[in-house]
Design an enzyme around this catalytic site. Structure first.
Site, short mmCIF file in Angstrom:
data_model
loop_
_atom_site.label_atom_id
_atom_site.label_comp_id
_atom_site.label_asym_id
_atom_site.label_seq_id
_atom_site.Cartn_x
_atom_site.Cartn_y
_atom_site.Cartn_z
N ASP A 198 0.79 -1.24 0.00
CA ASP A 198 0.00 0.00 0.00
C ASP A 198 0.82 1.29 0.00
O ASP A 198 0.25 2.38 -0.08
CB ASP A 198 -0.98 0.00 1.18
N ASP B 104 19.77 -4.83 0.73
CA ASP B 104 19.06 -3.59 0.37
C ASP B 104 18.89 -2.67 1.56
O ASP B 104 18.42 -1.54 1.40
CB ASP B 104 17.70 -3.92 -0.26
N ARG C 190 22.21 1.99 -1.81
CA ARG C 190 22.45 0.79 -0.99
C ARG C 190 23.35 -0.19 -1.73
O ARG C 190 23.52 -0.07 -2.95
CB ARG C 190 21.10 0.09 -0.75
P1 AMP Z 1 12.06 -3.37 4.25
O1 AMP Z 1 11.83 -4.75 4.78
O2 AMP Z 1 11.34 -2.29 5.01
O3 AMP Z 1 13.50 -3.06 4.04
O4 AMP Z 1 11.35 -3.35 2.82
C1 AMP Z 1 11.64 -4.24 1.80
C2 AMP Z 1 10.98 -3.79 0.54
O5 AMP Z 1 9.56 -3.76 0.69
C3 AMP Z 1 11.38 -2.41 0.07
O6 AMP Z 1 11.42 -2.45 -1.32
C4 AMP Z 1 10.24 -1.55 0.57
O7 AMP Z 1 10.11 -0.36 -0.15
C5 AMP Z 1 9.06 -2.47 0.38
N1 AMP Z 1 7.92 -2.14 1.25
C6 AMP Z 1 7.85 -2.36 2.59
N2 AMP Z 1 6.65 -1.95 3.06
C7 AMP Z 1 5.94 -1.47 2.01
C8 AMP Z 1 4.64 -0.91 1.84
N3 AMP Z 1 3.79 -0.75 2.87
N4 AMP Z 1 4.27 -0.51 0.61
C9 AMP Z 1 5.11 -0.65 -0.43
N5 AMP Z 1 6.33 -1.18 -0.35
C10 AMP Z 1 6.76 -1.59 0.86
MG MG Z 2 14.54 -1.58 3.41
#
Ligand code: AMP
Ligand code: MG
Length: 507
Positions: free
Chosen positions: A134, A264, A192
């Site tokens: 979202d 990442d 990153r």
């Molecule tokens: P993270 O685990 O927070 O490092 O996120 C991993 C990936 O998921 C990244 O590409 C984030 O941008 C994406 N992501 C995490 N939460 C959301 C969200 N609510 N909506 C869209 N992308 C998300």
């Molecule tokens: Mg992240």
């Protein structure tokens, strides 16, 4: 007029924007405006230091226009909003395309110190990389990231910073219903390890150099003097390895668990990046992780130094085409650079832990002394922060009182026997001035860390519309090594209910 002569700006529009990342083109980032929130946004948290670093007047905190920009409801003139593309290894598995799914880079701003910094809105709506999610964030995750960033900065540990959080009544569905919040994050760069992996896996080797040049120009300016391309990239690779080793040594020294060290989430500047299911440890449990989705403990506290090396391996592989004309040469060069990591990390870690023990010199047997303490702490999950803090006040003389330190242990006798060894070691280097040593130790052994239960309590109050606890914590954690008699409570052991709070990535 030079930048430093400028008056602090009252609006984002009047900052000194220089959007270098967006200028690299759509290969690296897709133009993407934030999605406005439907309900009126309100201020939740604000960091005046970060505002000042950007050249923004700290008085803007509650200004409706400031809040509107952080909410993504108004894009400032001068910004060039984009979502960055990247790949990464998540829990060891290659994911060829990730990218900012919910984060929007407004652009770069040159601060009064002449340095460029990224301003990014996290939770500002869907992007081309949202993959069905979202694009939103909630109070819990944004407030935790806000507090953690500012706490890390207070500890002097490289980190992205948090300018502000705003909230609104926009509904956001997670395991239970929440409301939306947006974090304005400030970083040297959001590039990153995974940003380079993306182009490597797609065999878009020509795209690597412009991105590397962007990072080097902004963050490793000394290296721009190296005329030979391959030589410059090799020096940069070595610098990234060094900074990463130093960063992880910082984490280990304060008991910080990142929780999700995917490639990442690893910055090419050696800054802590992407606070999710992180924690500052309470009781010392070496193989602990706060991330309940990390079933096998891949990112547990004691694995962080090794995981950082593994991640650096992915980074180095991704930039191999920059290192030499022949692939075989590049692989050998990369391998040699990675070989330097362990020594660099060990030296950095030992330096920090010696300082935590109050030792000025390096001597044989120091590792054994440290391990002796850590083993006793691990045996009964003694509080990581409190043990080191209390040690500062133990006198060096054999008959000096050691009570508050021993109180941190159930087995006082075992702890006292370690203190005897430690005193022998202090005497060996002639450290006899207790006050001088205590001052040194207290400067590196924080009294206040962002314990999970403190952050949870601040979030709970924020959900009820009271943001005062966030500001109180921000202030306390901005001087974590100072005695703050009015805030003794914040240095206590966590209450029983708070032991073992588990966190998830999905917030
Ligand atoms: P993270 O685990 O927070 O490092 O996120 C991993 C990936 O998921 C990244 O590409 C984030 O941008 C994406 N992501 C995490 N939460 C959301 C969200 N609510 N909506 C869209 N992308 C998300
Ligand atoms: Mg992240």
């Amino acid at each position: 007029m030079s930048v430093s002569d400028r008056q602090p700006a009252a609006r984002f529009d009047d900052l000194d924007w220089d959007n270098r990342l967006a200028a690299l083109g759509e290969t690296y980032a897709a133009p993407q405006a934030p999605t406005p929130l439907a309900y009126p946004p309100h201020p939740v948290a604000f960091s005046p230091d970060v505002a000042a670093s950007l050249g923004l007047d700290p008085a803007v905190a509650d200004d409706p226009d400031f809040v509107a920009v952080v909410a993504g409801n108004r894009v400032p003139a001068g910004a060039a909003p984009v979502a960055q593309v990247y790949a990464g290894h998540q829990f060891g598995v290659r994911v060829p395309r990730l990218g900012d799914g919910r984060a929007i880079l407004l652009g770069q701003v040159r601060g009064p110190d002449g340095r460029l910094r990224d301003i990014q809105l996290k939770g500002a709506g869907r992007t081309p990389y949202a993959r069905g999610a979202d694009g939103r964030a909630i109070l819990h995750s944004t407030v935790r990231e806000f507090l953690a960033s500012e706490a890390m900065a207070g500890l002097g540990i490289p980190t992205t910073r948090a300018l502000a959080v705003v909230g609104s009544d926009d509904p956001v569905q997670r395991e239970v219903p929440h409301t939306a919040a947006v974090l304005a994050r400030v970083a040297d760069t959001h590039v990153r390890f995974g940003s380079f992996e993306y182009f490597f896996y797609r065999e878009m080797f020509d795209a690597l150099a412009p991105l590397a040049d962007h990072v080097i120009a902004a963050e490793y300016p000394d290296l721009t003097a190296i005329a030979d391309d391959a030589e410059r990239y090799r020096a940069w690779m070595a610098a990234v390895i060094d900074r990463t080793a130093e960063l992880v040594a910082d984490w280990q020294a304060v008991g910080f668990v990142h929780g999700v060290m995917n490639t990442d989430n690893m910055s090419v500047t050696g800054q802590t990046l992407d606070y999710g299911p992180f924690a500052f440890m309470d009781g010392y449990i070496p193989n602990w992780t706060p991330n309940h989705s990390d079933m096998h403990g891949r990112y547990a506290f004691d694995r962080q130094p090794t995981i950082a090396l593994w991640n650096l391996g992915r980074f180095v592989q991704a930039i191999l085409p920059l290192l030499a004309h022949h692939a075989d040469d590049a692989v050998a060069i990369g391998r040699e650079a990675l070989d330097a990591y362990r020594g660099r990390f060990d030296a950095a870690y030992r330096r920090r832990m010696r300082a935590k023990l109050g030792l000025r010199e390096a001597r044989d047997g120091d590792d054994t002394l440290l391990e002796g303490l850590l083993r006793r702490m691990a045996a009964e999950s003694a509080d990581y922060t409190r043990v080191f803090r209390a040690l500062g006040r133990v006198g060096a003389a054999d008959d000096a009182p050691a009570g508050p330190f021993l109180d941190e242990f159930a087995d006082r006798e075992a702890a006292a026997s370690w203190v005897a060894d430690w005193r022998t070691r202090l005497a060996a280097e002639g450290t006899t001035d207790d006050a001088e040593r205590r001052a040194r130790m207290e400067a590196v052994n924080p009294k206040y860390v962002l314990r999970t239960y403190l952050a949870e309590a601040a979030v709970e109050r924020a959900r009820e519309g009271d943001f005062g606890e966030i500001e109180r914590l921000r202030r306390i954690l901005s001087a974590p090594c100072d005695e703050q008699p009015a805030h003794e409570d914040y240095a206590r052991l966590p209450p029983e209910w708070a032991r073992g709070i588990a966190l998830s990535c999905s917030a």
